[in-house]
Design a protein around this motif. Structure first.
Motif, PDB file in Angstrom:
ATOM      1  N   ARG A   1       1.073  -1.144   0.244  1.00  0.00           N
ATOM      2  CA  ARG A   1       0.169   0.367   0.235  1.00  0.00           C
ATOM      3  C   ARG A   1       0.200   1.711  -0.029  1.00  0.00           C
ATOM      4  O   ARG A   1       0.343   2.184   0.117  1.00  0.00           O
TER       5      ARG A   1
ATOM      6  N   TYR B   1      -3.564   4.011  -3.863  1.00  0.00           N
ATOM      7  CA  TYR B   1      -2.176   4.528  -3.038  1.00  0.00           C
ATOM      8  C   TYR B   1      -1.594   4.503  -4.237  1.00  0.00           C
ATOM      9  O   TYR B   1      -0.141   4.503  -3.580  1.00  0.00           O
TER      10      TYR B   1
ATOM     11  N   CYS C   1      -1.820  -4.509  -4.941  1.00  0.00           N
ATOM     12  CA  CYS C   1      -2.506  -4.800  -4.040  1.00  0.00           C
ATOM     13  C   CYS C   1      -4.239  -5.247  -4.987  1.00  0.00           C
ATOM     14  O   CYS C   1      -3.985  -3.878  -6.011  1.00  0.00           O
ATOM     15  N   TRP C   2      -4.572  -5.513  -4.124  1.00  0.00           N
ATOM     16  CA  TRP C   2      -6.199  -5.287  -4.558  1.00  0.00           C
ATOM     17  C   TRP C   2      -6.906  -4.505  -4.468  1.00  0.00           C
ATOM     18  O   TRP C   2      -6.916  -4.513  -4.015  1.00  0.00           O
ATOM     19  N   ILE C   3      -7.480  -3.855  -5.727  1.00  0.00           N
ATOM     20  CA  ILE C   3      -8.152  -2.643  -5.318  1.00  0.00           C
ATOM     21  C   ILE C   3      -9.657  -2.382  -6.002  1.00  0.00           C
ATOM     22  O   ILE C   3      -9.594  -3.215  -6.838  1.00  0.00           O
TER      23      ILE C   3
HETATM   24  C1  LIG Z   1     -11.685  -9.909  -2.789  1.00  0.00           C
HETATM   25  C2  LIG Z   1     -10.613  -8.582  -2.063  1.00  0.00           C
HETATM   26  C3  LIG Z   1     -10.484  -7.194  -2.696  1.00  0.00           C
HETATM   27  C4  LIG Z   1      -9.757  -6.506  -1.816  1.00  0.00           C
HETATM   28  N1  LIG Z   1      -9.643  -5.458  -1.844  1.00  0.00           N
HETATM   29  C5  LIG Z   1      -8.799  -4.606  -1.284  1.00  0.00           C
HETATM   30  C6  LIG Z   1      -8.595  -3.204  -1.538  1.00  0.00           C
HETATM   31  O1  LIG Z   1      -9.583  -2.118  -1.521  1.00  0.00           O
HETATM   32  N2  LIG Z   1      -7.865  -2.767  -0.627  1.00  0.00           N
HETATM   33  C7  LIG Z   1      -7.073  -2.901   0.454  1.00  0.00           C
HETATM   34  O2  LIG Z   1      -6.049  -2.336   0.189  1.00  0.00           O
HETATM   35  N3  LIG Z   1      -6.968  -4.229  -0.044  1.00  0.00           N
HETATM   36  C8  LIG Z   1      -7.811  -4.686  -0.544  1.00  0.00           C
HETATM   37  N4  LIG Z   1      -7.058  -6.147  -0.802  1.00  0.00           N
HETATM   38  C9  LIG Z   1      -6.797  -7.415  -0.043  1.00  0.00           C
HETATM   39  C10 LIG Z   1      -6.951  -7.899   0.981  1.00  0.00           C
HETATM   40  O3  LIG Z   1      -6.803  -6.575   2.155  1.00  0.00           O
HETATM   41  C11 LIG Z   1      -5.519  -8.879   1.077  1.00  0.00           C
HETATM   42  O4  LIG Z   1      -5.539  -9.244   0.650  1.00  0.00           O
HETATM   43  C12 LIG Z   1      -5.308  -8.817   3.353  1.00  0.00           C
HETATM   44  O5  LIG Z   1      -5.763  -8.205   4.602  1.00  0.00           O
HETATM   45  C13 LIG Z   1      -4.474  -9.990   3.295  1.00  0.00           C
HETATM   46  O6  LIG Z   1      -2.608  -9.509   3.625  1.00  0.00           O
HETATM   47  P1  LIG Z   1      -2.283  -9.886   2.254  1.00  0.00           P
HETATM   48  O7  LIG Z   1      -2.600  -9.929   0.317  1.00  0.00           O
HETATM   49  O8  LIG Z   1      -1.315  -9.033   2.937  1.00  0.00           O
HETATM   50  O9  LIG Z   1      -1.724 -11.096   2.602  1.00  0.00           O
HETATM   51  C14 LIG Z   1      -8.366  -6.621  -1.481  1.00  0.00           C
HETATM   52  C15 LIG Z   1      -8.535  -8.455  -0.796  1.00  0.00           C
HETATM   53  C16 LIG Z   1      -9.287  -9.330  -2.187  1.00  0.00           C
HETATM   54  C17 LIG Z   1      -8.787 -10.916  -2.121  1.00  0.00           C
END
Ligand SMILES: Cc1cc2nc3c(=O)[nH]c(=O)nc-3n(C[C@H](O)[C@H](O)[C@H](O)COP(=O)(O)O)c2cc1C
Length: 195
Positions: A16, A98, A138-140
């Motif tokens: 992020r 981010y 990062c998934w957004i």
């Molecule tokens: C379907 C999905 C939606 C997510 N949406 C967001 C998001 O909008 N913003 C964000 O910062 N992280 C997002 N994430 C990331 C998650 O918060 C993160 O994968 C989780 O906290 C575990 O941390 P890691 O990915 O570092 O293992 C998303 C993950 C997934 C799978």
């Protein structure tokens, strides 16, 4: 080889904070190749990966997204992250991607039942490939929540994202700024093996 793959999976984190430096085209092409080689239901491949690397375009999109959240109504039963999105948008420095230099939006045809599943496996391919070359992702999810927002859709339509597509997810991509966070603890009882 199995170990390398598992290490890649386990070391990937949601990033992020990004450096103000664009990724090169070779890296971008690797990520996109990984995306389009993901599996898809009945080999549909009806996805589209829209890549935005233009800073001005990204910033304009951020303004529209921020306004959309500020104007949105959330209720008690909404998904917690969605409720938090409105709160976060109140910050004038709000940036839904981010400030990453690259945003890849995964969309798919609206009436296709595997739209989100296909885009999700493709996004995971992007995340893991990026991790293998030391790029952060990062998934957004914000754009997926705004699928029905006219201003967001008009803006995206003008840069080539079809109106009959559903935004399924997106990935920020860039060089990691700072420390990579630790992996969150795994929850218990999430596996059930019957022998
Ligand atoms: C379907 C999905 C939606 C997510 N949406 C967001 C998001 O909008 N913003 C964000 O910062 N992280 C997002 N994430 C990331 C998650 O918060 C993160 O994968 C989780 O906290 C575990 O941390 P890691 O990915 O570092 O293992 C998303 C993950 C997934 C799978």
């Amino acid at each position: 080889m199995e170990k390398l793959i598992l290490e890649n999976i386990k070391s990937r984190r949601s990033i992020r904070k990004y450096m103000d430096k664009q990724i090169n085209d070779e890296s971008l092409n690797m990520l996109l190749e990984a995306a389009i080689y993901a599996p898809s239901g009945s080999n549909n491949q009806s996805w589209l990966f829209t890549v935005i690397q233009n800073k001005a375009v990204l910033q304009q999109l951020n303004i529209i997204v921020r306004e959309a959240f500020l104007e949105s109504e959330v209720n008690e039963n909404d998904y917690p992250a969605r409720k938090a999105a409105k709160k976060k948008a109140e910050n004038e420095n709000y940036n839904f991607y981010y400030n990453a230099p690259t945003l890849i939006i995964a969309s798919n045809v609206n009436n296709y039942p595997n739209a989100v599943a296909d885009c999700s496996v493709a996004l995971q391919n992007i995340f893991l490939t990026a991790n293998s070359i030391d790029l952060g992702t990062c998934w957004i999810n914000q754009l997926s929540w705004l699928n029905d927002n006219i201003k967001v859709r008009e803006f995206l339509f003008h840069i080539g994202l079809p109106i009959d597509h559903k935004i399924c997810g997106a990935s920020s991509v860039g060089f990691i700024d700072g420390q990579v966070p630790k992996a969150p603890l795994r929850k218990e009882n999430t596996i059930n093996i019957i022998k």
